[in-house]
Design an enzyme around this catalytic site. Structure first.
Site, short mmCIF file in Angstrom:
data_model
loop_
_atom_site.label_atom_id
_atom_site.label_comp_id
_atom_site.label_asym_id
_atom_site.label_seq_id
_atom_site.Cartn_x
_atom_site.Cartn_y
_atom_site.Cartn_z
CG ASP A 31 124.03 31.00 77.42
OD1 ASP A 31 125.24 30.87 77.14
OD2 ASP A 31 123.63 31.38 78.54
CD1 TRP A 32 130.09 28.70 74.66
CD2 TRP A 32 128.59 30.25 74.09
NE1 TRP A 32 130.70 29.61 73.80
CE2 TRP A 32 129.81 30.56 73.45
CE3 TRP A 32 127.50 31.09 73.85
CZ2 TRP A 32 129.97 31.67 72.61
CZ3 TRP A 32 127.66 32.20 73.01
CH2 TRP A 32 128.88 32.47 72.41
#
Ligand code: BGC
Length: 791
Positions: free
Chosen positions: A226-227
């Site tokens: 995830d970012w």
């Protein structure tokens, strides 16, 4: 001609160690780097999951589809398959290879900020819908990315919280949708979650990523973080994380090459990550078309129809006292803070700027010709001054970008921004190197009412807003604040007296550094109409029927923040009470993405949950109210009376960085049913405009597999659809949706394989012996029972 795999191996063989490592991290927010030397283009990812935003910034619009929970409410695998294919076409139109969706964590506590994004509180329903969606997306050569693996079930401390959960609960509740995504749909990408599971970050979890996902389930795609959810180099790479996003890399990429050279990570491990990335490039067609595509705004009538069908099939009619479909009304009052412009989606990374935003008033006027339609907002539910979204004429603002901070020389690029918000991640305009820049956005703003308008501005760098040439907000000496993902200033506010109907020249100027996040957020709150609730009640009293739209909005229901309670924000409960008292012929429509408290539910003439229905929501709602189509949804989540009724809530949101999953496998309706607690509306519930009867089921059994054939008859006078739900004990284990003409009967087939009967006990086990299958129209409306004996 090389075989598919041969191409990947050949390419892999031509890459240097540094090039292989480069492919394990983004080079900006949405792309993996190109390796021009071998003809490899940039691979592009985009959110997801209910529309395809593209590189965002606020400059591209996309078709906004119904949110996850609305899709979950359809219980319709064929439709979800078409949904996936429609999303893939959207992805193609934006040059996207990987769609960051579906979101398939189960809904554990209904106040979790991303409840609207995922399908259901039930693992089986989530899994079956996820498989259909993923197959649809990938059938068009676009990768789906199942997220967030695993237990990303709340926003409280979302980046660090540790889900403390035993293996049985993981296997039975939180992993099945991911397992099905891999084993049944063959998903090409999985996103590791931000949170930790039993103390270890998901992006460096050897058991989750290595042992279970890639080992046991045989996943051959990529795991993308995830970012900003990558925390290390060697531990992440060794555990099984293939790609760090976003770039520029902080842990993988060149740092992984160094770790290989330093002997901390075997070269074979890097080779495996890179092979997976190249396989993804091949699967998504990147090896055949290395040139980047321009992002289009593709308004395709077929996809628009699909979005409307989804909104209709996912709308759940909870109650109907004979009010719907609405007939014979000469005057309709449309009331509520969300009534004029329905909220199409929830907040956070799933947000897209809709291609069109039709007003419900217009949609109703089109659907009920000759009927007078009046409107009152009743009350407001602004969380803060909302982003300026309406009154920009023509739509949006013209943007000029400059490659310096002084607006000097000719613009380096031009574009349009569609709302009062512009946010760039890394690069201010496509193709820019991402250095310091300036921009101006110019257009006309036509307020729809006279009075004191509240304006707000937050930005990175320095910015100011001018109306008709006069500066109304000056934030050129900003104080650091929390806006714009923590990169922006504090929010400045002001009030200006504006004249309704007059077009003001609006100019926004920004100069900023664009390294990570750059942009501004201009808010505009119209003056409140005094005595809103009394005016609404008066309008209700004067009408033959009322459509009252209540709910939340993307500031209340969003990634990054959980709701504080099930209660509707603002004075909406009071509004509902007074409107119902003024006119019992009121259809209450819920425009929200999660369960809410509805203390007035029993007094409504009709109660319809529309969820966040995407941009075709207004047209869909008008069709359903008029009876041109039937709401086809069933609740994929329980609507509890109180949060305290759920065992999961007892340990929520956790303490000392951890949340214990004390409910075990008793999640949602399983929990309420096991403890005999009445919800406001139960899992699986939903009405239509007709009635169905279930006949005696026929059972055929071969070994551990049970096949049911249930004759279902439409006993009403209108065509409609029904969902046959099969529970083993208290758990949903199969379902099928059927559409029938009046008086028609059809056999509805549901097959339960061995998985319907297994339990985790250090491994999957099926206890031989008797099982009761309960067949019904909801978890509490059981119409037939049969007993089978398992060998
Ligand atoms: C979200 C992801 C999303 C990513 C990229 C993260 O904050 O958790 O779901 O795909 O951002 O926007």
């Amino acid at each position: 001609m090389l075989t598919a795999t041969g191409r990947v191996e050949e390419l892999l063989g031509r890459l240097t160690l540094d090039e292989k490592a480069l492919l394990t991290a983004g080079d900006d927010v949405w792309h993996l780097p190109a390796i021009p030397r071998v003809g490899l283009g940039r691979l592009k990812m985009s959110d997801g999951p209910s529309g395809v935003r593209g590189e965002s910034r606020g400059t591209r619009r996309s078709l906004s589809f119904p949110c996850g929970i609305a899709a979950g409410s359809t219980w319709d695998v064929d439709l979800l398959n078409r949904y996936g294919a429609g999303l893939a076409a959207e992805a193609r139109s934006k040059g996207v290879h990987v769609l960051l969706g579906p979101t398939i964590c189960v809904q554990r506590v209904p106040v979790a900020g991303r409840t609207f994004e995922s399908f259901s509180e039930d693992p089986l329903l989530t899994a079956e819908l996820a498989v259909a969606y993923i197959r649809g997306v990938q059938s068009q050569g676009v990768a789906a990315c199942a997220k967030h693996f695993a237990c990303n079930d709340q926003e409280f401390e979302r980046l660090t919280i540790s889900a403390e959960v035993d293996e049985k609960t993981l296997r039975e509740i939180h992993l099945p949708a991911f397992e099905a995504a891999v084993r049944e749909a063959g998903v090409w990408a999985v996103m590791s979650a931000y949170n930790r599971v039993n103390g270890t970050y998901c992006g460096e979890h050897p058991w989750l990523l290595g042992e279970v996902l890639k080992g046991e389930w045989g996943f051959d795609g990529v795991v993308v973080s995830d970012w900003l959810g990558t925390h290390s180099t060697a531990p992440a790479a060794l555990a099984g994380l293939d790609i760090e996003m976003p770039g520029p890399p902080q842990h993988l990429g060149p740092l992984l090459a160094d770790a290989v050279r330093a002997g901390k990570v075997p070269e074979a491990v890097l080779e495996d990550h890179c092979r997976r990335v190249l396989r993804l490039a091949e699967r998504t067609g990147l090896l055949d078309e290395p040139a980047p595509a321009v992002e289009a705004e593709d308004d395709d009538p077929e996809r628009r129809r699909l979005a409307r069908n989804l909104a209709i099939s996912g709308a759940v009619l909870l109650r109907n006292d004979g009010l719907l479909p609405l007939t014979g009304a000469r005057k309709l009052a449309v009331i509520g803070p969300n009534a004029e412009r329905l909220e199409p989606g929830g907040g956070g990374s799933s947000t897209v700027i809709p291609l069109q935003r039709t007003s419900l008033l217009e949609a109703l006027r089109a659907q009920f010709p000759g009927v007078e339609v009046v409107h009152e907002e009743g009350c407001r539910i602004d969380h803060d001054v909302p982003v300026l979204r309406t009154g920009l004429i023509p739509e949006g603002l013209a943007v000029e970008y400059f490659a310096n901070r002084e607006w000097a020389g000719p613009p380096a690029a031009t574009d349009r921004v569609w709302t009062g918000q512009y946010v760039a991640f890394g690069t201010p305009w496509p193709g820019d190197a991402g250095s310091a820049f300036s921009m101006r956005a110019r257009g006309a703003f036509k307020p729809d009412r006279d009075g004191p308008w509240e304006l707000s501005l937050a930005n990175t760098g320095a910015a100011r807003v001018l109306l008709d040439g006069a500066v109304v907000i000056d934030n050129t000496k900003p104080e650091p604040g929390e806006s714009l993902y923590g990169f922006g200033s504090t929010t400045l506010r002001t009030t200006v007296e504006l004249e309704g109907g007059r077009a003001y020249e609006l100019l926004i100027e920004l100069d900023s550094d664009a390294t990570i996040v750059a942009g501004y957020r201009l808010g505009a709150r119209p003056p409140a109409r005094p005595n809103g609730i009394a005016r609404a009640a008066a309008a209700a009293a004067s009408a033959d029927a009322v459509v009252l739209v209540v709910g939340n909005n993307p500031d209340w229901e969003t990634e990054g923040k959980d709701r504080e309670s099930l209660a509707l924000p603002g004075e909406q409960d009071e509004l509902v009470r007074q409107v119902l008292a003024a006119n019992p012929r009121t259809a209450v429509v819920v425009n929200a993405g999660a369960p809410i408290a509805m203390p007035w539910a029993d007094d409504t003439g009709a109660l319809l949950v529309l969820w966040y229905p995407g941009e075709e929501g207004a047209a869909a709602l008008a069709e359903m109210l008029a009876g041109a189509s039937e709401p086809g949804g069933r609740l994929p989540i329980s609507f509890p009376k109180r949060l305290e009724d759920l065992t999961a809530f007892a340990a929520y949101p956790g303490s000392d960085g951890a949340v214990r999953y004390e409910e075990g496998s008793l999640i949602g309706y399983r929990d309420l049913d096991a403890r005999g607690i009445e919800p406001t509306f139960c899992f699986g519930h939903g009405l239509g405009y007709t009635h169905f009867e279930f006949g005696e089921p026929e059972v055929t059994q071969s070994g551990g597999e049970v096949r049911l054939s249930v004759p279902v008859t439409n006993t009403g006078e209108r065509p409609g659809s029904e969902v046959v739900q099969v529970y083993v004990g208290a758990e949903l284990k199969g379902f099928a949706k059927v559409a029938l003409e009046p008086a028609a009967t059809a056999p509805v087939e549901v097959t339960l394989d061995e998985r319907a009967f297994r339990r985790w006990d250090g491994g999957w086990r099926v206890e031989p012996g008797e099982r009761e299958l309960r067949i019904g129209a909801s978890s509490r409306d059981i119409r037939r029972r049969v007993t089978v004996t398992l060998p």
